[in-house]
Design a protein around this motif. Structure first.
Motif, PDB file in Angstrom:
ATOM      1  N   UNK A  12      -6.916  43.579   1.177  1.00  0.00           N
ATOM      2  CA  UNK A  12      -5.968  42.862   2.028  1.00  0.00           C
ATOM      3  C   UNK A  12      -4.873  43.792   2.507  1.00  0.00           C
ATOM      4  N   UNK A  13      -4.392  44.626   1.609  1.00  0.00           N
ATOM      5  CA  UNK A  13      -3.327  45.562   1.977  1.00  0.00           C
ATOM      6  C   UNK A  13      -3.804  46.551   3.027  1.00  0.00           C
ATOM      7  N   UNK A  14      -5.040  47.026   2.897  1.00  0.00           N
ATOM      8  CA  UNK A  14      -5.576  47.957   3.888  1.00  0.00           C
ATOM      9  C   UNK A  14      -5.607  47.324   5.272  1.00  0.00           C
ATOM     10  N   UNK A  15      -5.877  46.034   5.316  1.00  0.00           N
ATOM     11  CA  UNK A  15      -5.961  45.368   6.609  1.00  0.00           C
ATOM     12  C   UNK A  15      -4.585  45.140   7.217  1.00  0.00           C
ATOM     13  N   UNK A  16      -3.550  45.035   6.382  1.00  0.00           N
ATOM     14  CA  UNK A  16      -2.267  44.619   6.914  1.00  0.00           C
ATOM     15  C   UNK A  16      -1.113  45.589   6.824  1.00  0.00           C
ATOM     16  N   UNK A  17      -1.280  46.706   6.168  1.00  0.00           N
ATOM     17  CA  UNK A  17      -0.151  47.625   5.976  1.00  0.00           C
ATOM     18  C   UNK A  17      -0.219  48.746   6.993  1.00  0.00           C
ATOM     19  N   UNK A  51      -6.004  56.726   2.174  1.00  0.00           N
ATOM     20  CA  UNK A  51      -5.726  56.863   0.742  1.00  0.00           C
ATOM     21  C   UNK A  51      -4.250  56.641   0.465  1.00  0.00           C
ATOM     22  N   UNK A  52      -3.384  57.050   1.405  1.00  0.00           N
ATOM     23  CA  UNK A  52      -1.938  56.832   1.266  1.00  0.00           C
ATOM     24  C   UNK A  52      -1.616  55.340   1.173  1.00  0.00           C
ATOM     25  N   UNK A  53      -2.291  54.526   1.981  1.00  0.00           N
ATOM     26  CA  UNK A  53      -2.059  53.080   1.957  1.00  0.00           C
ATOM     27  C   UNK A  53      -2.381  52.518   0.581  1.00  0.00           C
ATOM     28  N   UNK A  54      -3.529  52.895   0.045  1.00  0.00           N
ATOM     29  CA  UNK A  54      -3.916  52.400  -1.281  1.00  0.00           C
ATOM     30  C   UNK A  54      -2.932  52.884  -2.339  1.00  0.00           C
ATOM     31  N   UNK A  55      -2.535  54.160  -2.253  1.00  0.00           N
ATOM     32  CA  UNK A  55      -1.554  54.700  -3.204  1.00  0.00           C
ATOM     33  C   UNK A  55      -0.268  53.888  -3.148  1.00  0.00           C
ATOM     34  N   UNK A  56       0.149  53.520  -1.951  1.00  0.00           N
ATOM     35  CA  UNK A  56       1.377  52.725  -1.809  1.00  0.00           C
ATOM     36  C   UNK A  56       1.266  51.352  -2.435  1.00  0.00           C
ATOM     37  N   UNK A 113      -5.280  58.678  -9.578  1.00  0.00           N
ATOM     38  CA  UNK A 113      -5.523  59.820  -8.709  1.00  0.00           C
ATOM     39  C   UNK A 113      -6.338  59.378  -7.501  1.00  0.00           C
ATOM     40  N   UNK A 114      -5.756  59.496  -6.307  1.00  0.00           N
ATOM     41  CA  UNK A 114      -6.424  59.063  -5.093  1.00  0.00           C
ATOM     42  C   UNK A 114      -6.775  60.216  -4.176  1.00  0.00           C
ATOM     43  N   UNK A 143      -9.015  56.563  -7.526  1.00  0.00           N
ATOM     44  CA  UNK A 143      -9.288  55.645  -6.418  1.00  0.00           C
ATOM     45  C   UNK A 143      -9.694  56.521  -5.236  1.00  0.00           C
ATOM     46  N   UNK A 144     -10.831  56.171  -4.668  1.00  0.00           N
ATOM     47  CA  UNK A 144     -11.522  57.061  -3.742  1.00  0.00           C
ATOM     48  C   UNK A 144     -11.827  56.335  -2.441  1.00  0.00           C
ATOM     49  N   UNK A 145     -11.498  56.997  -1.331  1.00  0.00           N
ATOM     50  CA  UNK A 145     -11.870  56.475  -0.022  1.00  0.00           C
ATOM     51  C   UNK A 145     -12.990  57.347   0.538  1.00  0.00           C
ATOM     52  N   UNK A 146     -13.829  56.748   1.364  1.00  0.00           N
ATOM     53  CA  UNK A 146     -14.916  57.515   1.968  1.00  0.00           C
ATOM     54  C   UNK A 146     -15.312  56.873   3.283  1.00  0.00           C
TER      55      UNK A 146
END
Length: 194
Positions: A12-17, A51-56, A113-114, A143-146
């Motif tokens: 949800x945060x990825x979609x809205x931040x 990855x910054x968004x998820x870290x936040x 660690x992201x 936490x990993x983005x790809x």
């Protein structure tokens, strides 16, 4: 069907931040000391912002300390130049110098660690962070983005570069891939100019 509330919150945060930069710890030229005193640290490397968004989200949810892993010499702004540089670093075994080193790592028991997956692997600058910071006895939660390739060989890299850390299963999420966006825009521009 049971839903993982953390995963749902992150998606949800990825979609809205927005991808605005988060406040960072004050940095000295070569060593950064996070002074807030939380026993939890969120550290991450992000090029495109996913990855910054998820870290936040993790940082705000846990009221943790936050540290951004940055290379001493920034990667090129151009996506394809960055891909080429990272490919060359990986092929030559180069680990780029860090802009800042984290001081006081000993006070943290848990480290999130992201990082994004680059070429099916952990970015070289994150490997530098892992090889220059002792994570022995820490709980490491990746936490990993790809962009469609999964977590690549990240388990092996983490086991090799942080062998004495305890690890949780990583949170892995596919995010928009910069390459696909760049190629789509380039094709569109070529069509417009034709």
């Amino acid at each position: 069907m049971e839903h993982d509330p953390t995963r749902r919150m992150l998606i949800t945060a990825l979609a809205g931040i927005s991808l605005a930069r988060l406040p960072q710890a004050t940095a000295a030229p070569d060593i950064t000391s996070v002074q807030r005193g939380s026993p939890v640290l969120v550290t991450y490397f992000s090029r495109s912002g996913n990855t910054r968004v998820i870290a936040g989200v993790i940082h705000r949810s846990l009221k943790s300390d936050l540290f951004e892993i940055e290379p001493a010499s920034p990667y090129p702004d151009d996506y394809f130049q960055t891909v080429e540089q990272a490919k060359n670093e990986r092929a030559s075994g180069t680990r780029p110098a860090l802009k800042h080193r984290l001081a006081g790592l000993g006070r943290y028991q848990t480290i999130y660690l992201g990082f994004p997956i680059w070429g099916t692997s952990v970015p070289p600058v994150v490997q530098t962070f892992l090889s220059t910071h002792n994570l022995a006895g820490k709980l490491l939660i990746p936490f990993i983005t790809h962009g469609g390739y999964g977590k690549g060989d990240s388990d092996d890299i983490l086991a090799c570069l942080a062998p004495a850390a305890r690890r949780e299963k990583p949170f892995v999420i596919e995010c928009d891939q910069e390459r696909k966006t760049t190629e789509a825009v380039t094709r569109w521009l070529e069509a417009v100019r034709s």
